[in-house]
Design an enzyme around this catalytic site. Structure first.
Site, PDB file in Angstrom:
ATOM      1  N   CYS A 169       0.895  -1.157   0.000  1.00  0.00           N
ATOM      2  CA  CYS A 169       0.000   0.000   0.000  1.00  0.00           C
ATOM      3  C   CYS A 169       0.928   1.200   0.000  1.00  0.00           C
ATOM      4  O   CYS A 169       1.586   1.464   1.005  1.00  0.00           O
ATOM      5  CB  CYS A 169      -0.929   0.041   1.222  1.00  0.00           C
ATOM      6  SG  CYS A 169      -1.825   1.608   1.292  1.00  0.00           S
ATOM      7  N   CYS A 223      -0.531   4.121   2.601  1.00  0.00           N
ATOM      8  CA  CYS A 223      -0.611   3.895   4.054  1.00  0.00           C
ATOM      9  C   CYS A 223      -0.340   2.417   4.331  1.00  0.00           C
ATOM     10  O   CYS A 223       0.784   1.974   4.165  1.00  0.00           O
ATOM     11  CB  CYS A 223      -1.942   4.379   4.622  1.00  0.00           C
ATOM     12  SG  CYS A 223      -3.388   4.013   3.622  1.00  0.00           S
ATOM     13  N   SER A 224      -1.339   1.676   4.763  1.00  0.00           N
ATOM     14  CA  SER A 224      -1.079   0.274   5.067  1.00  0.00           C
ATOM     15  C   SER A 224      -2.329  -0.573   4.840  1.00  0.00           C
ATOM     16  O   SER A 224      -2.626  -1.459   5.623  1.00  0.00           O
ATOM     17  CB  SER A 224      -0.583   0.129   6.505  1.00  0.00           C
ATOM     18  OG  SER A 224      -1.520   0.735   7.388  1.00  0.00           O
ATOM     19  N   CYS A 225      -3.085  -0.296   3.768  1.00  0.00           N
ATOM     20  CA  CYS A 225      -4.279  -1.083   3.455  1.00  0.00           C
ATOM     21  C   CYS A 225      -3.872  -2.549   3.279  1.00  0.00           C
ATOM     22  O   CYS A 225      -2.865  -2.856   2.645  1.00  0.00           O
ATOM     23  CB  CYS A 225      -4.941  -0.568   2.190  1.00  0.00           C
ATOM     24  SG  CYS A 225      -5.534   1.132   2.366  1.00  0.00           S
TER      25      CYS A 225
HETATM   26 FE    FE Z   1      -3.534   2.149   2.691  1.00  0.00          FE
END
Ligand code: FE
Length: 198
Positions: free
Chosen positions: A103, A106-108
């Site tokens: 991602c 961010c951190s999906c």
């Molecule tokens: Fe994300």
């Protein structure tokens, strides 16, 4: 959120912390409940769910087809869904075609299938570099792919959460679905590793 919207803002982690503190101060949430939720995703809902999906796809060709056609529906068939699991798209790795998930913003991550993301997945260095030099980054992480293997970097977001269906290792033809579950790792479902034969 677009890159423009992200620029100049405090990090997501910082904003989340500030928001949690505010909600706790106002008596709107109980920090113990928040901790319990995190523990649930960290320990109870771990990569085992994803491993069950992969092992089923390896042993049931019709399920594999459904999984590749509609990841959200096919994973729900096994009872996996919920927050961060709404738009699952599954891609299949092979000897010549390799997919790796990131991602960039961010951190999906597909929580219901893999639990919470590991820290390296949230690391800005991984997020930026795997797009630019995937062969090199994978090699640093212990996965050496031949130069002619085509690597596709899949960028997860709130619209699409990618899951890799790893290649079934050779020599596992006699293993049962349950035995195959044991072999599947989180890293293989993100695409930074292969599944090794036992
Ligand atoms: Fe994300």
């Amino acid at each position: 959120m677009t890159a423009e919207e992200t620029a100049g803002r405090p990090s997501a982690a910082l904003r989340t912390e500030a928001l949690e503190q505010l909600l706790v101060e106002r008596g709107l949430i109980d920090p113990a409940v928040v901790d319990r939720l995190i523990t649930t995703y960290e320990t109870n809902i771990g990569p085992l769910n994803g491993a069950k999906v992969v092992a089923k796809a390896w042993t049931d060709p019709a399920y594999r087809e459904r999984l590749l056609a509609d990841g959200t529906a096919a994973t729900k068939e096994l009872g996996f869904g919920g927050p961060q699991g709404e738009h699952i798209v599954v891609v299949e790795n092979s000897a010549k075609d390799h997919n790796v998930v990131v991602c960039t913003l961010c951190s999906c991550y597909p929580w219901p299938l893999l639990g919470l993301p590991p820290s390296w997945y949230k690391d800005p260095a991984y997020r930026a570099r795997v797009v630019r030099e995937p062969h090199k980054v994978l090699s640093e992480m212990g996965l050496d792919l031949d130069a002619d293997v085509r690597i596709t970097v899949r960028d997860s977001s709130s619209e699409v959460r990618w899951l890799v269906l790893p290649e079934r290792p050779a020599g596992t033809e006699s293993l049962s679905e349950e035995e195959l579950v044991e072999l599947v790792t989180r890293d293989a479902m993100v695409g930074v590793a292969k599944v090794a034969a036992p």
